[in-house]
Design an enzyme around this catalytic site. Structure first.
Site, PDB file in Angstrom:
ATOM      1  N   ASN A 346       0.847  -1.200   0.000  1.00  0.00           N
ATOM      2  CA  ASN A 346       0.000   0.000   0.000  1.00  0.00           C
ATOM      3  C   ASN A 346       0.880   1.247   0.000  1.00  0.00           C
ATOM      4  O   ASN A 346       1.038   1.922   1.017  1.00  0.00           O
ATOM      5  CB  ASN A 346      -0.927  -0.026   1.217  1.00  0.00           C
ATOM      6  N   ARG A 391      -1.106   4.966   1.114  1.00  0.00           N
ATOM      7  CA  ARG A 391      -2.136   5.251   0.108  1.00  0.00           C
ATOM      8  C   ARG A 391      -3.502   5.383   0.764  1.00  0.00           C
ATOM      9  O   ARG A 391      -4.274   6.279   0.438  1.00  0.00           O
ATOM     10  CB  ARG A 391      -2.169   4.169  -0.975  1.00  0.00           C
ATOM     11  N   CYS A 392      -3.797   4.475   1.688  1.00  0.00           N
ATOM     12  CA  CYS A 392      -5.091   4.543   2.375  1.00  0.00           C
ATOM     13  C   CYS A 392      -5.279   5.874   3.097  1.00  0.00           C
ATOM     14  O   CYS A 392      -6.404   6.383   3.191  1.00  0.00           O
ATOM     15  CB  CYS A 392      -5.203   3.416   3.397  1.00  0.00           C
ATOM     16  N   MET A 393      -4.198   6.431   3.613  1.00  0.00           N
ATOM     17  CA  MET A 393      -4.289   7.633   4.449  1.00  0.00           C
ATOM     18  C   MET A 393      -4.250   8.926   3.650  1.00  0.00           C
ATOM     19  O   MET A 393      -4.102  10.002   4.237  1.00  0.00           O
ATOM     20  CB  MET A 393      -3.150   7.636   5.472  1.00  0.00           C
TER      21      MET A 393
END
Length: 402
Positions: A346, A391-393
């Site tokens: 990620n 990426r999620c954040m």
């Protein structure tokens, strides 16, 4: 520096503007009784999580990225617009659960709060014990029967994962429907921000129906006009299909790849197993490289056409390249599974060939570097308890076009 044009058409164009959320009081609402329901795998040390997030934000700023914090945007939108206050309160107060008398009193109280305090409540929630002292108990059975520590407004501890609640595709923004109850209200906050914050005046929407679940972690902009959508635990086949048709109608994509992924916690989104690190290169969880397939959805003169092929083959064809390069992490199966669980795949691309990754995934990072990728590392021992990486954040709002 001139005004940056908002929009993204790839995963790797130079990142200019991004929305992050610094974790705050909402994480303090987590306890052993609700941690599973609120989608965390443990109780994070909040102060350390904030330090780790500050390091992440500062790294982005040091690379010339403008960092917009969701809490600031929310407070500013609530300050700017009375309609925003009404919208935020309406989304947070559920009369079906609270009953009409309590819902009315709570709504009136919230509308009278200062913008910063209202923003905090909308993010961190409120318990029955935190209701104002003059709330009338004689007219609300719900109030009398609830435990004081129960939530009258649920907290949103997953706000830190800003990727999921808004998605920029071209010059438009998608405000999606999130799949799980613990996260549904997050999209109401991003909806409010894009509707009422002056920074986003005139921004047009895509996928406005929002009838079926789609989450940003499942959406990869492989190339201009080519969008991959993971279909698994969060995004449904109906969501992927509806998004594809919306993107075709708005001329935002010519090809959408629907990519089935396992419906399990470790692979909740497509970006937990695959992210782009260069214009023609991905890092991918080794255990799925040969297993991933894709349904290619394309608009034709006669309607929509769907065909199936291996993911890497379908992606390369849609992107107009001979082959999509996969960085072989070459890891022992146990290490590969450990680092995938810890969001080793990620990564957030800051530009072609430059990514941010968690430092703990040392083996994956080493293989990326050996393949010519510049890896900028951040700590994530506490941020990772919600199962999300760089990426999620992050929600890219502006990238240089490819």
């Amino acid at each position: 520096m001139g005004v940056v044009e908002l929009g993204t058409n790839s995963e790797v164009g130079a990142l200019r503007v991004v929305i992050l959320h610094r974790p705050g009081g909402e994480l303090l609402r987590l306890n052993p009784r609700n941690v599973d329901q609120l989608l965390f795998d443990g109780l994070p040390w909040v102060a350390r999580a904030q330090e780790e997030h500050d390091q992440f934000a500062e790294l982005l700023r040091s690379r010339g990225v403008e960092v917009l914090l969701l809490s600031d945007l929310l407070t500013e939108a609530l300050t700017h617009s009375g309609a925003a206050r009404m919208q935020g309160v309406a989304a947070a107060v559920d009369a079906r659960r609270l009953g009409v008398p309590l819902a009315q009193e709570l709504s009136a109280y919230l509308r009278g709060l200062e913008p910063a305090r209202l923003a905090q409540v909308l993010m961190a929630g409120m318990t029955f014990n935190e209701l104002p002292a003059d709330t009338r108990t004689d007219v609300s059975l719900v109030l009398r029967m609830h435990h004081g520590g129960d939530f009258v407004i649920d907290p949103l501890p997953n706000l830190v994962f800003t990727r999921d609640s808004s998605i920029w595709i071209g010059p438009r923004v998608v405000i999606p429907t999130l799949a799980l109850r613990a996260r549904v209200r997050e999209a109401s906050l991003t909806d409010l921000i894009y509707a009422h914050h002056p920074r986003f005046t005139g921004v047009r929407r895509a996928y406005e129906s929002r009838t079926a679940p789609v989450e940003g972690g499942d959406v990869l902009l492989l190339a201009p006009g080519v969008v991959a959508v993971g279909v698994g635990e969060r995004t449904t086949p109906a969501g992927a299909e509806a998004l594809a048709r919306s993107l075709f109608d708005d001329d935002l994509a010519h090809t959408v790849l629907a990519v089935p992924i396992a419906q399990r916690r470790a692979q909740m989104h497509l970006d937990t197993v695959c992210t782009m690190v260069d214009t023609d290169t991905v890092v991918m969880y080794a255990n799925v490289v040969d297993a991933l397939s894709a349904f290619t959805i394309q608009r034709t003169p006669s309607g929509v056409e769907i065909s199936e092929a291996p993911f890497l083959e379908a992606a390369a064809t849609a992107m107009g390249i001979d082959k999509l390069r996969v960085i072989d992490t070459g890891l022992d199966p146990v290490i590969a599974e450990r680092e995938q669980w810890d969001d080793g795949n990620n990564t957030l691309a800051l530009s072609p060939g430059v990514v941010v990754a968690y430092e703990r995934n040392a083996q994956t990072n080493m293989r990326l570097q050996e393949a010519g990728i510049e890896v900028l590392t951040i700590a994530g021992s506490e941020l990772g308890t919600g199962r999300g990486g760089p990426r999620c954040m992050s929600c890219p709002v502006a990238r240089d076009p490819l």
